[in-house]
Design a protein around this motif. Structure first.
Motif, PDB file in Angstrom:
ATOM      1  N   LEU A  21     -59.517  -5.866 -92.322  1.00 55.50           N
ATOM      2  CA  LEU A  21     -60.519  -7.077 -91.742  1.00 55.50           C
ATOM      3  C   LEU A  21     -59.729  -8.237 -91.117  1.00 55.50           C
ATOM      4  CD1 LEU A  21     -62.349  -8.551 -93.339  1.00 55.50           C
ATOM      5  CD2 LEU A  21     -61.584  -9.875 -94.656  1.00 55.50           C
ATOM      6  N   THR A  22     -60.265  -7.870 -90.012  1.00 59.47           N
ATOM      7  CA  THR A  22     -59.261  -9.301 -88.806  1.00 59.47           C
ATOM      8  C   THR A  22     -59.089 -10.674 -88.159  1.00 59.47           C
ATOM      9  OG1 THR A  22     -59.826  -7.024 -87.296  1.00 59.47           O
ATOM     10  CG2 THR A  22     -59.233  -8.404 -86.690  1.00 59.47           C
ATOM     11  N   ARG A  23     -58.382 -11.152 -88.223  1.00 55.64           N
ATOM     12  CA  ARG A  23     -58.616 -12.641 -88.584  1.00 55.64           C
ATOM     13  C   ARG A  23     -58.534 -12.539 -86.489  1.00 55.64           C
ATOM     14  NH1 ARG A  23     -54.702 -16.797 -91.426  1.00 55.64           N
ATOM     15  NH2 ARG A  23     -55.113 -14.939 -92.844  1.00 55.64           N
ATOM     16  N   GLU A  24     -59.634 -13.390 -86.030  1.00 53.70           N
ATOM     17  CA  GLU A  24     -59.910 -13.138 -84.760  1.00 53.70           C
ATOM     18  C   GLU A  24     -58.875 -14.451 -84.019  1.00 53.70           C
ATOM     19  OE1 GLU A  24     -63.686 -13.578 -83.929  1.00 53.70           O
ATOM     20  OE2 GLU A  24     -63.951 -11.444 -85.277  1.00 53.70           O
ATOM     21  N   ALA A  25     -58.864 -14.410 -82.838  1.00 55.44           N
ATOM     22  CA  ALA A  25     -57.614 -15.532 -82.340  1.00 55.44           C
ATOM     23  C   ALA A  25     -58.643 -16.333 -81.338  1.00 55.44           C
ATOM     24  CB  ALA A  25     -56.305 -15.012 -81.327  1.00 55.44           C
ATOM     25  N   SER A  26     -59.053 -17.307 -82.961  1.00 58.03           N
ATOM     26  CA  SER A  26     -59.980 -17.982 -81.965  1.00 58.03           C
ATOM     27  C   SER A  26     -59.985 -19.200 -82.753  1.00 58.03           C
ATOM     28  CB  SER A  26     -61.590 -17.695 -82.285  1.00 58.03           C
ATOM     29  OG  SER A  26     -62.165 -17.274 -83.662  1.00 58.03           O
ATOM     30  N   LYS A  27     -60.347 -20.904 -82.617  1.00 56.95           N
ATOM     31  CA  LYS A  27     -60.855 -22.493 -83.174  1.00 56.95           C
ATOM     32  C   LYS A  27     -61.988 -22.386 -83.090  1.00 56.95           C
ATOM     33  CE  LYS A  27     -56.702 -23.329 -83.261  1.00 56.95           C
ATOM     34  NZ  LYS A  27     -54.954 -23.901 -83.605  1.00 56.95           N
ATOM     35  N   PRO A  28     -62.914 -22.000 -84.544  1.00 60.71           N
ATOM     36  CA  PRO A  28     -62.081 -22.225 -85.295  1.00 60.71           C
ATOM     37  C   PRO A  28     -62.009 -20.634 -85.863  1.00 60.71           C
ATOM     38  CG  PRO A  28     -64.349 -22.215 -86.073  1.00 60.71           C
ATOM     39  CD  PRO A  28     -64.069 -22.847 -84.498  1.00 60.71           C
ATOM     40  N   LEU A  29     -61.105 -20.341 -86.667  1.00 59.82           N
ATOM     41  CA  LEU A  29     -60.636 -19.039 -87.024  1.00 59.82           C
ATOM     42  C   LEU A  29     -62.286 -18.424 -87.908  1.00 59.82           C
ATOM     43  CD1 LEU A  29     -57.445 -19.105 -89.215  1.00 59.82           C
ATOM     44  CD2 LEU A  29     -57.436 -18.266 -86.834  1.00 59.82           C
ATOM     45  N   ARG A  30     -62.144 -16.952 -87.143  1.00 57.18           N
ATOM     46  CA  ARG A  30     -63.189 -15.857 -87.901  1.00 57.18           C
ATOM     47  C   ARG A  30     -62.091 -14.461 -88.324  1.00 57.18           C
ATOM     48  NH1 ARG A  30     -67.698 -18.145 -86.312  1.00 57.18           N
ATOM     49  NH2 ARG A  30     -68.561 -19.698 -84.946  1.00 57.18           N
ATOM     50  N   TRP A  31     -63.434 -13.690 -88.758  1.00 58.82           N
ATOM     51  CA  TRP A  31     -63.101 -12.789 -89.722  1.00 58.82           C
ATOM     52  C   TRP A  31     -63.981 -11.687 -89.668  1.00 58.82           C
ATOM     53  CZ3 TRP A  31     -61.284 -16.838 -91.592  1.00 58.82           C
ATOM     54  CH2 TRP A  31     -60.292 -17.498 -92.028  1.00 58.82           C
ATOM     55  N   HIS A  32     -63.537 -10.765 -88.996  1.00 54.66           N
ATOM     56  CA  HIS A  32     -64.267  -9.581 -89.062  1.00 54.66           C
ATOM     57  C   HIS A  32     -64.037  -7.906 -89.936  1.00 54.66           C
ATOM     58  CE1 HIS A  32     -62.984  -8.702 -84.513  1.00 54.66           C
ATOM     59  NE2 HIS A  32     -62.791  -7.236 -85.483  1.00 54.66           N
ATOM     60  N   TRP A  33     -65.013  -6.943 -89.677  1.00 59.04           N
ATOM     61  CA  TRP A  33     -64.382  -6.232 -90.621  1.00 59.04           C
ATOM     62  C   TRP A  33     -63.888  -5.315 -89.666  1.00 59.04           C
ATOM     63  CZ3 TRP A  33     -63.167  -6.631 -95.488  1.00 59.04           C
ATOM     64  CH2 TRP A  33     -64.304  -6.359 -96.255  1.00 59.04           C
ATOM     65  N   VAL A  34     -62.734  -4.237 -89.791  1.00 58.79           N
ATOM     66  CA  VAL A  34     -62.189  -3.528 -88.512  1.00 58.79           C
ATOM     67  C   VAL A  34     -62.843  -2.494 -88.621  1.00 58.79           C
ATOM     68  CG1 VAL A  34     -60.846  -1.121 -89.012  1.00 58.79           C
ATOM     69  CG2 VAL A  34     -59.820  -4.209 -89.154  1.00 58.79           C
ATOM     70  N   SER A  35     -63.408  -1.586 -89.758  1.00 54.99           N
ATOM     71  CA  SER A  35     -64.722  -0.745 -88.939  1.00 54.99           C
ATOM     72  C   SER A  35     -65.539  -0.901 -90.780  1.00 54.99           C
ATOM     73  CB  SER A  35     -63.954   0.595 -88.923  1.00 54.99           C
ATOM     74  OG  SER A  35     -63.759   0.820 -90.057  1.00 54.99           O
TER      75      SER A  35
END
Length: 97
Positions: free
Chosen positions: A83-97
């Protein structure tokens, strides 16, 4: 006796905790269904709202304790590199693959 699974925490490397496997697996499957595989991902609140309809009522009656389990699976999957934590505000997550 409940079967357990060992989970990690990306924020505390080297730490492992044992949790209920059935609840972990149910939350993991729900998160696989709702989280995208690329940016933009979901915020913590969006993740929680999205998984609740996918959870078995027998384990999460009325979404009970779903917030704790979303965070537990998110931190574990992040620690495992899935899982990837995006460098955003607010924080967001998405699957790597």
């Amino acid at each position: 006796m409940e079967e357990k699974i060992i989970v990690e925490n990306v924020n505390i490397p080297g730490t492992a905790t044992r949790v209920d496997r059935a609840k972990y697996d149910a939350m993991y499957q729900a998160m696989r269904e709702v989280l995208p595989k690329r940016s933009p991902g979901l915020t913590q609140n969006e993740m929680l709202e999205a998984v609740i309809p996918h959870l078995p009522q027998s384990l999460f009656p009325g979404g009970s304790k779903a917030g704790w389990w979303v965070k537990t699976v998110q931190l574990d999957q992040e620690a495992k590199g899935n899982l990837t934590r995006e460098a955003s505000k607010p924080l967001r997550w998405h699957w790597v693959s």
